[in-house]
Design a protein around this motif. Structure first.
Motif, PDB file in Angstrom:
ATOM      1  N   ALA A  14     -10.577  -1.686   3.720  1.00  0.00           N
ATOM      2  CA  ALA A  14     -10.329  -1.279   2.331  1.00  0.00           C
ATOM      3  C   ALA A  14      -9.547  -2.370   1.609  1.00  0.00           C
ATOM      4  O   ALA A  14      -8.396  -2.170   1.210  1.00  0.00           O
ATOM      5  CB  ALA A  14      -9.579   0.044   2.289  1.00  0.00           C
ATOM      6  N   SER A  71      -8.971  13.452  -0.014  1.00  0.00           N
ATOM      7  CA  SER A  71      -8.501  12.118  -0.355  1.00  0.00           C
ATOM      8  C   SER A  71      -9.564  11.058  -0.088  1.00  0.00           C
ATOM      9  O   SER A  71     -10.315  11.141   0.893  1.00  0.00           O
ATOM     10  CB  SER A  71      -7.244  11.781   0.450  1.00  0.00           C
ATOM     11  OG  SER A  71      -6.891  10.423   0.282  1.00  0.00           O
ATOM     12  N   GLU A  72      -9.609  10.058  -0.951  1.00  0.00           N
ATOM     13  CA  GLU A  72     -10.503   8.917  -0.748  1.00  0.00           C
ATOM     14  C   GLU A  72      -9.803   7.768  -0.036  1.00  0.00           C
ATOM     15  O   GLU A  72     -10.390   6.698   0.151  1.00  0.00           O
ATOM     16  CB  GLU A  72     -11.061   8.448  -2.098  1.00  0.00           C
ATOM     17  CG  GLU A  72     -11.941   9.491  -2.787  1.00  0.00           C
ATOM     18  CD  GLU A  72     -12.527   8.996  -4.090  1.00  0.00           C
ATOM     19  OE1 GLU A  72     -12.241   7.827  -4.461  1.00  0.00           O
ATOM     20  OE2 GLU A  72     -13.260   9.756  -4.746  1.00  0.00           O
ATOM     21  N   ALA A  73      -8.573   7.994   0.381  1.00  0.00           N
ATOM     22  CA  ALA A  73      -7.819   6.954   1.086  1.00  0.00           C
ATOM     23  C   ALA A  73      -8.449   6.650   2.442  1.00  0.00           C
ATOM     24  O   ALA A  73      -9.127   7.499   3.033  1.00  0.00           O
ATOM     25  CB  ALA A  73      -6.373   7.406   1.286  1.00  0.00           C
ATOM     26  N   GLU A 126      -1.785  10.554  -3.585  1.00  0.00           N
ATOM     27  CA  GLU A 126      -1.578   9.228  -4.175  1.00  0.00           C
ATOM     28  C   GLU A 126      -1.732   8.100  -3.166  1.00  0.00           C
ATOM     29  O   GLU A 126      -1.796   6.928  -3.557  1.00  0.00           O
ATOM     30  CB  GLU A 126      -0.178   9.156  -4.805  1.00  0.00           C
ATOM     31  CG  GLU A 126      -0.014  10.087  -5.996  1.00  0.00           C
ATOM     32  CD  GLU A 126       1.380  10.013  -6.608  1.00  0.00           C
ATOM     33  OE1 GLU A 126       2.248   9.327  -6.004  1.00  0.00           O
ATOM     34  OE2 GLU A 126       1.593  10.633  -7.657  1.00  0.00           O
ATOM     35  N   ALA A 127      -1.815   8.430  -1.899  1.00  0.00           N
ATOM     36  CA  ALA A 127      -1.882   7.397  -0.852  1.00  0.00           C
ATOM     37  C   ALA A 127      -3.210   6.649  -0.900  1.00  0.00           C
ATOM     38  O   ALA A 127      -4.254   7.219  -1.240  1.00  0.00           O
ATOM     39  CB  ALA A 127      -1.701   8.037   0.518  1.00  0.00           C
ATOM     40  N   ASP A 128      -3.156   5.360  -0.551  1.00  0.00           N
ATOM     41  CA  ASP A 128      -4.413   4.646  -0.308  1.00  0.00           C
ATOM     42  C   ASP A 128      -4.595   4.370   1.182  1.00  0.00           C
ATOM     43  O   ASP A 128      -5.588   3.784   1.588  1.00  0.00           O
ATOM     44  CB  ASP A 128      -4.516   3.360  -1.139  1.00  0.00           C
ATOM     45  CG  ASP A 128      -3.310   2.455  -1.018  1.00  0.00           C
ATOM     46  OD1 ASP A 128      -2.981   1.799  -2.006  1.00  0.00           O
ATOM     47  OD2 ASP A 128      -2.704   2.410   0.071  1.00  0.00           O
ATOM     48  N   LEU A 129      -3.632   4.842   1.986  1.00  0.00           N
ATOM     49  CA  LEU A 129      -3.753   4.750   3.438  1.00  0.00           C
ATOM     50  C   LEU A 129      -3.061   5.967   4.054  1.00  0.00           C
ATOM     51  O   LEU A 129      -1.869   6.193   3.808  1.00  0.00           O
ATOM     52  CB  LEU A 129      -3.109   3.461   3.943  1.00  0.00           C
ATOM     53  CG  LEU A 129      -3.088   3.221   5.457  1.00  0.00           C
ATOM     54  CD1 LEU A 129      -4.496   3.216   6.028  1.00  0.00           C
ATOM     55  CD2 LEU A 129      -2.373   1.910   5.784  1.00  0.00           C
ATOM     56  N   LYS A 134      -8.398   6.536   6.238  1.00  0.00           N
ATOM     57  CA  LYS A 134      -7.692   7.411   7.173  1.00  0.00           C
ATOM     58  C   LYS A 134      -7.766   6.806   8.582  1.00  0.00           C
ATOM     59  O   LYS A 134      -8.858   6.593   9.108  1.00  0.00           O
ATOM     60  CB  LYS A 134      -8.299   8.811   7.157  1.00  0.00           C
ATOM     61  CG  LYS A 134      -8.305   9.451   5.768  1.00  0.00           C
ATOM     62  CD  LYS A 134      -9.112  10.731   5.748  1.00  0.00           C
ATOM     63  CE  LYS A 134      -9.245  11.267   4.329  1.00  0.00           C
ATOM     64  NZ  LYS A 134     -10.076  10.407   3.459  1.00  0.00           N
ATOM     65  N   ARG A 188       0.829  -1.212   0.000  1.00  0.00           N
ATOM     66  CA  ARG A 188       0.000   0.000   0.000  1.00  0.00           C
ATOM     67  C   ARG A 188       0.856   1.252   0.000  1.00  0.00           C
ATOM     68  O   ARG A 188       1.929   1.292   0.607  1.00  0.00           O
ATOM     69  CB  ARG A 188      -0.907   0.003   1.239  1.00  0.00           C
ATOM     70  CG  ARG A 188      -1.972  -1.066   1.233  1.00  0.00           C
ATOM     71  CD  ARG A 188      -2.802  -1.014   2.502  1.00  0.00           C
ATOM     72  NE  ARG A 188      -3.752  -2.108   2.543  1.00  0.00           N
ATOM     73  CZ  ARG A 188      -4.984  -2.061   2.038  1.00  0.00           C
ATOM     74  NH1 ARG A 188      -5.416  -0.938   1.472  1.00  0.00           N
ATOM     75  NH2 ARG A 188      -5.792  -3.095   2.123  1.00  0.00           N
ATOM     76  N   LYS A 189       0.336   2.295  -0.657  1.00  0.00           N
ATOM     77  CA  LYS A 189       0.966   3.607  -0.602  1.00  0.00           C
ATOM     78  C   LYS A 189       0.492   4.301   0.669  1.00  0.00           C
ATOM     79  O   LYS A 189      -0.690   4.610   0.809  1.00  0.00           O
ATOM     80  CB  LYS A 189       0.603   4.427  -1.838  1.00  0.00           C
ATOM     81  CG  LYS A 189       1.166   3.862  -3.128  1.00  0.00           C
ATOM     82  CD  LYS A 189       0.798   4.741  -4.318  1.00  0.00           C
ATOM     83  CE  LYS A 189       1.399   4.180  -5.600  1.00  0.00           C
ATOM     84  NZ  LYS A 189       1.038   5.022  -6.784  1.00  0.00           N
ATOM     85  N   ARG A 218      -7.848  -4.787  -0.984  1.00  0.00           N
ATOM     86  CA  ARG A 218      -7.416  -4.640  -2.371  1.00  0.00           C
ATOM     87  C   ARG A 218      -7.760  -5.922  -3.125  1.00  0.00           C
ATOM     88  O   ARG A 218      -7.817  -7.008  -2.556  1.00  0.00           O
ATOM     89  CB  ARG A 218      -5.921  -4.347  -2.438  1.00  0.00           C
ATOM     90  CG  ARG A 218      -5.560  -3.053  -1.720  1.00  0.00           C
ATOM     91  CD  ARG A 218      -4.185  -2.555  -2.116  1.00  0.00           C
ATOM     92  NE  ARG A 218      -3.111  -3.441  -1.690  1.00  0.00           N
ATOM     93  CZ  ARG A 218      -1.823  -3.269  -2.025  1.00  0.00           C
ATOM     94  NH1 ARG A 218      -1.483  -2.268  -2.811  1.00  0.00           N
ATOM     95  NH2 ARG A 218      -0.901  -4.105  -1.579  1.00  0.00           N
TER      96      ARG A 218
END
Length: 350
Positions: A332, A224-226, A193-196, A228, A17-18, A334
């Protein structure tokens, strides 16, 4: 077979994860120590408002941004020998350099050679072969101020802590002066760009929130849609949050532009001996109220993440990172091969 498994784990970390991890001090570096076992794609976003200790001396004498928190995070993500880490953490015991760490002086030298703090930190990233990257949230020279409940305004982290201890008044608001400090473009990019996105653990008002006060950071987090995650401290902190409930911590974060989908907290009770020690500093263990968090729209997730350190109450790096990644996989997940990689990494530690 062993080699194939090792290759698979390397591939899983490379595709991990980013993560944008936001904070400062020992709290963020503790998290980073564990996170780098799960993903290579980490950006540590670090506050630059420290004005105490060796960092404060270098800030006053050389006009550079405080290097201490940056150094701690760089070493947490470093892929160098234990001897190198020991060298960079070495503190001079006497003379004009008494109390100063060699790592801080190394960054000072790089700052002089490179001509800018941002470039110096980038060179240190390369020198230590860090996993991911460590970024100062801004290169603007800013100070933290606090407004107390009696209306008094105090400038400087060390002065804020001193005033809090002397008056026991609650901090109503913190801010930066001068205003208008802008985040590095790389910081905003990492958040986008993060997903977390992870905030904490660490000092609420002097490590986590100062990052949110830099122009662009809170806005990027909000948009962001990451997923949180806010990591709640295990204890209240003398000079900052004594008397606070767990919900008070979260509310302060939200009041200053933070956002959280989940609050991760420790479920282990600290040893009585350590609790008595911390009581002398007006610090107590935090136990969240589920109803209060539900009213704020934040899910509570409790995990056994207390370190076995006999002298301090702190998070265990590996157990904390495992809890974070397990929570991310649940909330979340993947798909496809990325999800398989996530399951593989969790099985390794579980």
């Amino acid at each position: 077979m062993v080699q194939n498994q090792a290759d698979l784990l390397r591939a899983a970390r490379a595709a991990g994860r980013k993560v944008a991890a936001i904070g400062g001090g020992t709290g963020l570096s503790t998290l980073l120590l564990g996170l780098k076992e799960y993903t290579d794609n980490i950006t540590a976003i670090v506050t630059v408002t420290d004005d105490g200790g060796g960092s404060g001396v270098l800030r006053d004498e050389y006009g550079m941004l405080p290097p201490g928190d940056i150094r701690n995070c760089l070493l947490a993500l470093a892929n160098t020998s234990a001897s190198m880490n020991e060298l960079l953490n070495y503190r001079f015991p006497e003379g004009s350099l008494k109390g100063q760490s060699f790592g801080n002086l190394f960054l000072l030298a790089l700052n002089g050679v490179c001509g800018s703090f941002q470039t110096a930190v980038a060179r240190m990233n390369d020198f230590l072969a860090v996993t991911g990257q460590v970024l100062p949230v801004t290169t603007s020279d800013v100070s933290l101020y606090a407004e107390f409940e009696d209306g008094k305004r105090v400038v400087g982290e060390t002065s804020i802590t001193k005033a809090k201890k002397q008056t026991s008044l609650m901090i109503q608001k913190v801010g930066l002066e001068p205003g208008g400090a802008r985040a590095l473009p790389e910081v905003i990019q990492a958040i986008e760009e993060a997903d977390l996105i992870i905030m904490g653990p660490g000092s609420l008002y002097t490590s986590i929130i100062p990052n949110l006060l830099v122009d662009g950071v809170a806005q990027a987090i909000q948009q962001s849609e990451a997923l949180k995650i806010y990591i709640l401290n295990i204890m209240t902190q003398d000079g900052e949050t004594e008397g606070y409930s767990a919900a008070d911590h979260l509310q302060a974060l939200l009041n200053h532009g933070g956002r959280a989908d989940i609050c991760l907290y420790n479920t282990d009770r600290a040893p009585r001996r350590l609790l008595e020690k911390y009581a002398g500093e007006s610090a107590r263990q935090l136990w969240p109220d589920t109803a209060a968090f539900r009213r704020m729209g934040v899910e509570l997730t409790g995990e056994s993440i207390l370190s076995l350190d006999p002298n301090l109450v702190r998070h265990d790096p590996l157990r904390l990172a495992f809890a974070v990644m397990k929570t991310a996989a649940r909330r979340a997940p993947r798909q496809g091969v990325l999800g398989e990689y996530d399951e593989l990494m969790l099985r390794q530690e579980g």
